[in-house]
Design an enzyme around this catalytic site. Structure first.
Site: not given
Ligand code: RB5
Length: 150
Positions: A8, A65, A98, A134
């Site tokens: 993202d 993210c 694992h 595993h």
């Molecule tokens: C975006 O601000 C943030 O919420 C996203 O990148 C992430 O950390 C969500 O899990």
């Protein structure tokens, strides 16, 4: 090995660094976006990566993210995906050894670039353990999909 990457807005810069790093090392990299720091929704990109990985079992996914939490949660909703959030090299290595994780989830606001690249290298450089226990455990994880809560 083909590596499918996605992020993202919070993970965009780190995803670009990971891409460069992997290309330098000779990996085939497929980028599922996003392509800027403009705000967007992490599930959209995590699912694109996860679906590609699920369809091509020899590939590996890397999602980024802010924390790595949301992308891991979203990727794990796709059947056949075992996405692991890692915050250090040991976790990234164990996720493969694992848990036979096929997607690595990283947090760009949690991990420094150098640490993230180390985790990427460990993840890609480690195979699933041959030990029966595993393999048995991961089969049990995969069997959970589709079960309804009683
Ligand atoms: C975006 O601000 C943030 O919420 C996203 O990148 C992430 O950390 C969500 O899990």
């Amino acid at each position: 090995m083909r590596v499918i990457v996605g992020a993202d807005h919070a993970g965009f810069r780190l995803k670009e660094k990971i891409k460069e790093h992997l290309k330098r090392k000779g990996f085939e990299v497929v980028d599922e976006g996003t392509d800027s720091e403009k705000s967007c929704d992490y599930p959209d990109f995590a699912v694109k990566v996860a679906e590609k990985v699920a369809k091509s079992p020899k590939s590996i996914g890397i999602v980024v993210c802010g924390t790595g939490i949301g992308t891991a949660m979203a990727a794990n909703k796709v059947k056949g995906i075992r996405a692991a959030l890692a915050t250090n090299e040991y976790m990234a290595r164990m996720a493969r050894e694992h848990n036979n994780a096929n997607v690595l989830s990283l947090g760009a606001r949690v991990s420094k670039e150098k640490e993230a690249l180390e985790m990427v290298d460990s993840f890609l450089g480690t195979d699933f353990s041959l030990e029966e226990r595993h393999r048995r455990r991961v089969k049990k994880i995969d069997a959970i999909h589709g079960k309804t809560l009683k």
